[in-house]
Design a protein around this motif. Sequence first.
Motif, PDB file in Angstrom:
ATOM      1  N   LEU A   1      61.229  28.788  35.887  1.00 54.02           N
ATOM      2  CA  LEU A   1      62.220  29.854  36.031  1.00 54.02           C
ATOM      3  C   LEU A   1      62.099  30.546  37.384  1.00 54.02           C
ATOM      4  O   LEU A   1      63.083  31.025  37.938  1.00 54.02           O
ATOM      5  N   ARG A   2      60.883  30.596  37.899  1.00 55.83           N
ATOM      6  CA  ARG A   2      60.732  31.185  39.222  1.00 55.83           C
ATOM      7  C   ARG A   2      61.496  30.343  40.252  1.00 55.83           C
ATOM      8  O   ARG A   2      62.178  30.863  41.126  1.00 55.83           O
TER       9      ARG A   2
ATOM     10  N   PRO B   1      65.940  30.211  38.357  1.00 54.87           N
ATOM     11  CA  PRO B   1      66.076  31.208  37.299  1.00 54.87           C
ATOM     12  C   PRO B   1      67.200  30.921  36.312  1.00 54.87           C
ATOM     13  O   PRO B   1      67.250  31.530  35.257  1.00 54.87           O
TER      14      PRO B   1
ATOM     15  N   TYR C   1      67.650  35.953  38.663  1.00 51.28           N
ATOM     16  CA  TYR C   1      66.766  35.888  39.829  1.00 51.28           C
ATOM     17  C   TYR C   1      65.841  37.094  39.867  1.00 51.28           C
ATOM     18  O   TYR C   1      64.674  36.988  40.215  1.00 51.28           O
TER      19      TYR C   1
ATOM     20  N   ILE D   1      64.759  38.815  37.394  1.00 48.45           N
ATOM     21  CA  ILE D   1      63.740  38.798  36.339  1.00 48.45           C
ATOM     22  C   ILE D   1      62.690  37.735  36.611  1.00 48.45           C
ATOM     23  O   ILE D   1      61.492  37.985  36.548  1.00 48.45           O
ATOM     24  N   PHE D   2      63.155  36.544  36.934  1.00 40.61           N
ATOM     25  CA  PHE D   2      62.220  35.410  36.963  1.00 40.61           C
ATOM     26  C   PHE D   2      61.705  35.078  38.356  1.00 40.61           C
ATOM     27  O   PHE D   2      60.691  34.401  38.482  1.00 40.61           O
ATOM     28  N   SER D   3      62.444  35.471  39.381  1.00 43.77           N
ATOM     29  CA  SER D   3      62.074  35.000  40.714  1.00 43.77           C
ATOM     30  C   SER D   3      61.929  36.172  41.685  1.00 43.77           C
ATOM     31  O   SER D   3      62.383  36.117  42.809  1.00 43.77           O
TER      32      SER D   3
END
Lengths: 438, 446
Positions: free
Chosen positions: A199-200, A203, B427, B429-431
């Motif tokens: 997800l990074r 996302p 983006y 939240i996760f990145s």
Amino acid sequence: MIEAQIEHARLLMRQERFDKAAESLESALAHQPNNPLAHALLAACLGQDEKFDQATAHINQALQLAPDSAFIHYIHANLLYERNRPEEGLAAAQRAIEIEPGAPTYYASLARGFVMLQRWSDVQEMAEIGLMLDAEDVECLNLRALAQRQQGQTSDANASLRAAMQRDPDNAYSHANLGWSLLQEGKREEAIQHFGEALRLEPELEMARIGLIEGLKSRNTLYAWLLKYFLWMNRLSGRTQWMIMIGGYVGYRVIWNLSENNPAWARYANPLLALYVAFAIMTWIASPLLDLMLRLNRFGRLALSKEQIRTSNMIGVCLLGVLTGLALYPIGAMKLEASVAWLPSLLIAGSCGILLPTLSRIYSCSEGWPRNATIAMASVLGIGSFICITATIIALNLPYDAMVVTFNAITRPFYLLCVGGLLSQFAVNYLGTVRVRR
Amino acid sequence: MSNDAVAALRAALEVSPHNIPLRLHLAQTLAELGRTAEVEAELKEALTYEPQNAEIKLALARLFVRTAKSSQALVILEEIAQRGEASAEARVVLARLLLAEGEVRSAVAHYKEAIETDPDVEDAELSAQLGVGAAWQDSDVSEGRLREMADAAPEPVDVDAPERPKIKFADVGGMSAVKEDIRMKAIYPLEQAEMFAAYGKKVGGGILMYGPPGCGKTYLARATAGEINASFLSIGINDVLDMWIGQSERNLHAIFEQARGNAPCVLFFDEVDALGARRSDMVSGAARQIINQFLAELDGVDSNNEGVVILAATNAPWHLDPAFRRPGRFDRLIFVPPPDAPARADVLQVQLRDKPQKGIDAAKIAKSTDGFSGADLKAVVDLAVEAKLTEAMRTGVPLPLTTDDLQAAAKRVNPSTKEWFATAKNYAIFSNQGGVYDDILKYMKL
């Protein structure tokens, strides 16, 4: 300029900005209305935005302009998959391979068609051919791993995926795939780590988001077992799944009948039956219930999708109804004879309970008629439940004689409602597997 | 040459119609008199006698060039070139036509062959455009690229002359935090260079503005130029695409040079995610080359970026190559949110200017249009006007716009920022390494 516009569109497509890519391609086509590549790419973009009529028109034009372009047949295959037409898609992918037999991408496309048909050994075979052409093709590596995982060879799958990751450590799809494989092996924390990494990197990768949530939920031991069951069922063919479900129910009825006729058996049979019922109920409500619990935690709340939140809300309300019904037992005991004291509780709790299967699966049915049918079913059952609950509350406030008469009147429709609830389980299971051709 | 000469030549041809040199001479005479229609007739007549004569065809091609029928000329010349009958002169004409069509590579090939067979045909201007010939032999720049650059326009890239915007920060509604950020990063270093030097604060680097589309990023960039009375140079997506085909890092260099030459200058890159996409997403090598050049220009390796404020805007900062976010480059990311209620009221008032209206409560409409971008608000006004117009045409009575009309129109417009936030949320939240997207989370109250 046309080339630059097309190239820009391809960049946008890689970034998954399909609407902007479509704009760029449309302006390229305004200058060069007969550019087959622009038509084909535009078809791909429109397909991603689910504008299938326009997409089909453009891909047909592209095919007419360049009938011998493998790439255009490949895009055609993808579009057909997108429209849930795997058989036709496979034919298009095969055509691409006939024209250009040396490209692993086209074998991957064929494999993806087999994924839709759940023909795992074919998936594996196609991925292997792709890998023979290019041992480092990350898409083929991933497809092979998926096939291995679905055939229960998780350790092989893991090895494949780790190899893929070595080649391209920034491929989100590899991480997500490995996450699922680890989840299947019960290595929860490691799986969560890989889902997080996926997800990074990407996302918007849905399979990673779902995986992450499943991972978080399986920190609950009971759910971890259920997830194992879900993943195991998922690997079976559709027919086997049905046989297990129906077999379970038939077995339940047989044991129930036997214990009815032989009281001596009841001692052993009853716990077994209770276990089965508990299990069946859990398969319906465990997932949304844990979604509800995930929402207590900020990260979980953010990771859940709108659909999951809505489902968990509905399930939460239903369960609250069931609990309220059970809590009303003292009132029944106060107002009614001992032998039927449980009746008001049962009516309220049961009316709420029978809604659980349909409500919990609305969003797992694909959009279109399957989901609409599920919603319709839930609505009909919901109206029935509402009437039963209202009638029960009214009855409890009537004088004794009238109350007894009313309860007698409700019992029969309630029984019907229960049968409806039981049938709805099977109907929803079926609807969940239907794929609508678009 | 006179009409008499034409008559004499015609008389001679009556006697010997097969005399090609004579007919060509007639054609040339006619051409000098400007009688192009007759030239064409004579040349075509000549071709009926000798259909494969390259000389006649070259004459015909020249005629077509003169009469702006370049595609027909191109067909003829390519045909004789293919049969290997093209003279050096013919190839020069062909090269020129191909260059005009943008087919630089073939133009170079033909031109080279022409000057090899006959050095006399060399044309200084064409040599320069194609980067071929004696003067270019020692160039260390690879031939192709240089030629591609010279393609069509002698100017490296068609950038408009820098404008001097009149608008200032005061003209931009709301966004005080964003403006302060820009002041700190871009304006104070110019205005109070000593102060920065005293604190040892390094000046330089650019600002990357990101946010949903249509929320005033470009307007803000222009206002920045107005605020410091600097010139404003804007590079849009089309300039970038031009560079892609030109494969020219030189174009980009020229743009930066132009900005440096016009200092103080605000150099603004719109949709910078096209110019600076992740290199792994790039399909072609040309685009990747340009990224490297872009990075070098930002760093000011060979030249000094003093006095140049570099601003960029994007809807998708996450698609930018990470190299752009390193210190000294676009190290400051500024979130430009959709306009808040007072700003929306301002936008509405501007949009409603000069339109027939009656007692419009802009603040009320602003309140009910949460999440609308400036562009969305414009759409609302347009829709309301359209509805009013339809009504006026039906009833014949033109009525002014009212608050209710705009409220009704607002219901029909879907805020375009919604979709952007759906993506941005993931983006954020996760990145969200290093908290780069914290502003999004804060704005969404997550």
